[in-house]
Enzyme design. Structure first.
Site, short mmCIF file in Angstrom:
data_model
loop_
_atom_site.label_atom_id
_atom_site.label_comp_id
_atom_site.label_asym_id
_atom_site.label_seq_id
_atom_site.Cartn_x
_atom_site.Cartn_y
_atom_site.Cartn_z
N GLY A 77 22.44 4.46 -6.77
CA GLY A 77 21.64 5.36 -7.60
C GLY A 77 21.02 4.66 -8.79
O GLY A 77 20.34 3.65 -8.66
N GLY A 119 19.59 -6.81 -9.47
CA GLY A 119 19.20 -5.40 -9.36
C GLY A 119 19.25 -4.71 -10.72
O GLY A 119 18.31 -4.00 -11.12
N THR A 140 26.94 -12.23 -11.92
CA THR A 140 27.05 -12.13 -10.47
C THR A 140 27.85 -13.29 -9.90
O THR A 140 27.67 -14.44 -10.32
CB THR A 140 25.69 -12.07 -9.73
N ILE A 141 28.72 -12.97 -8.95
CA ILE A 141 29.45 -14.04 -8.28
C ILE A 141 28.50 -14.86 -7.40
O ILE A 141 28.81 -15.98 -7.03
CB ILE A 141 30.63 -13.51 -7.42
N ASP A 142 27.33 -14.29 -7.06
CA ASP A 142 26.41 -14.96 -6.14
C ASP A 142 25.66 -16.13 -6.79
O ASP A 142 25.10 -16.97 -6.09
CB ASP A 142 25.38 -13.97 -5.58
O1 F6P Z 1 26.28 -9.23 -5.30
C1 F6P Z 1 27.65 -9.37 -5.31
C2 F6P Z 1 28.22 -8.99 -3.97
O2 F6P Z 1 29.61 -9.18 -4.05
C3 F6P Z 1 27.62 -9.75 -2.80
O3 F6P Z 1 28.11 -11.05 -2.71
C4 F6P Z 1 27.96 -8.83 -1.65
O4 F6P Z 1 27.05 -8.94 -0.58
C5 F6P Z 1 27.84 -7.48 -2.27
O5 F6P Z 1 28.00 -7.63 -3.66
C6 F6P Z 1 28.86 -6.49 -1.77
O6 F6P Z 1 28.65 -5.27 -2.37
P1 F6P Z 1 29.60 -3.98 -2.25
O7 F6P Z 1 30.45 -3.98 -3.47
O8 F6P Z 1 28.65 -2.84 -2.24
O9 F6P Z 1 30.39 -4.10 -1.01
#
Ligand code: F6P
Length: 369
Positions: A77, A119, A140-142
């Protein structure tokens, strides 16, 4: 009295609480600032009644090593796509951003500090364009946000993934198996590449370089040339074969807009079996273990630095910007620049050269790339 509102948005990440604490502690050195936290990103403002927590130094005491976020988070959302249930049971996304900005102004908020990934920072930029005094903190972990050397939470995720590689090596060697460790990262291969180098994996497959199945198979066969052998393959959730598609999971959660990635390791095992690869294979999906739990010291320090700098930007009225780490400095960069391009692995990256120098296969023919 001046007020700053903290929001934590998107997936949780080790170090969120350390950033919150740093903002509150730095603000407490100024006489006239109150720090508030909106529960579950901007939902706390949008809900009726609103859910806002006063963040005093007492409230944040000792939270720097706690995982998660004391003000909760959401990746569903948000102010521009608020889910509203229709009479037929379906949901429509409604733009509530103007109403939310009015509410924030009515609450006497002078600055909003949005701690989030790409985002969330896109939302920050849109809110800034609508007149909100907002500052971003890269979470972000990414590690896929550009304009900053690093995001907090990433090194903790690498540590956890590396620990998993270490553990899988011992069980793989004991059973003469090939293990596939699927790690997070979305469209960026940073977690996989770092864990593969740190853990000594045989193969590392990342989204940026769609893999050639034959190259992967040949490399794994070579590990069994003398009869017995084993291997660990680190594979990003966003990895896919050259001629194939992403592996995704079904997700019908209301308001969830991301593509849910998952199953890349399982899909690769199936493809290898289909080619006649006969050795035993197992997969481990590390999943949210990479995001939970305590941040390592590196991330606590980085989070503290981001938090102090973010509050100082609020003091200076440096809005529409994100804190960025450019070694050895912490600077502010326009949010538009931070979200323009993702930070992904390129073929000329130093770590790619290191990985190949160590003999790690990336599942591609480097001479053709
Ligand atoms: O962006 C961080 C992350 O952990 C990504 O590595 C992963 O694809 C996604 O979020 C998973 O999101 P969710 O918490 O919606 O499962």
């Amino acid at each position: 009295m001046k007020r700053a509102l903290i929001v934590t948005g998107g997936g949780d990440c080790p170090g969120l609480n350390a950033v919150i604490r740093a903002i509150v502690k730095r603000a407490s050195q100024e006489k006239d600032w109150e720090i508030l936290g909106s529960i579950q990103a901007f939902n706390g403002v949008l809900w009726e009644p609103s859910e806002i927590k006063v963040l005093t130094p007492e409230v944040v005491r000792g939270i720097h090593y706690q995982g998660g976020t004391i003000i909760e988070t959401t990746n569903k959302g948000g102010p521009f796509a608020w889910p509203v249930k229709n009479n037929d049971g379906t949901y429509s996304a409604v733009d509530r951003s103007d109403e939310m900005i009015r509410k924030i102004q009515y609450m006497g908020i002078d600055a909003v500090i949005s701690i989030g990934g790409d985002g969330s920072q896109r939302i920050s930029q849109l809110l800034f364009e609508k007149g909100l005094n907002i500052i971003g903190v890269p979470k972000t972990i990414d590690n896929d946000l550009s304009t900053t050397d690093s995001t907090f939470g990433f090194q903790t995720a690498v540590e956890i993934a590396t620990d998993a590689v270490d553990k899988l090596v011992t069980t793989a060697a004991s059973h003469n198996r090939v293990f596939f460790l699927e790690v997070m990262g979305r469209y960026a291969g940073w977690i996989a590449l770092n864990a593969a180098v740190a853990g000594g994996a045989e193969v590392c497959l990342i989204p940026e370089f769609p893999y050639d199945l034959n190259i992967v198979k040949e490399r794994l066969e070579a590990r069994f040339r003398h009869g017995r052998g084993f291997a660990v393959v680190v594979i990003s959730e966003g990895a896919r074969p050259k001629d194939g598609t992403l592996s995704t999971e079904q997700n019908d959660e209301v308001g969830y807009e991301n593509l849910r990635l998952g199953g890349a390791g399982r899909a690769l095992i199936k493809r290898l079996k289909d080619t006649g690869f006969e050795h035993d294979m197992r997969e481990t999906v590390l999943g949210h273990l990479q995001r939970g739990g305590v941040p390592i010291a590196y991330d606590r320090v980085l989070s503290a630095q981001f938090g102090v700098k973010a509050f100082e930007m609020a003091l200076e009225g440096d809005f529409g910007k994100m804190v960025a780490y450019r070694h050895p400095h912490f600077i502010s960069v326009p949010l538009v620049d931070a979200i323009a391009e993702p930070n992904i692995v390129t073929i000329d990256n130093a770590l790619v050269k290191t990985a190949t120098g160590l003999g790690i296969s990336l599942g591609i023919d480097l001479n053709k790339e």
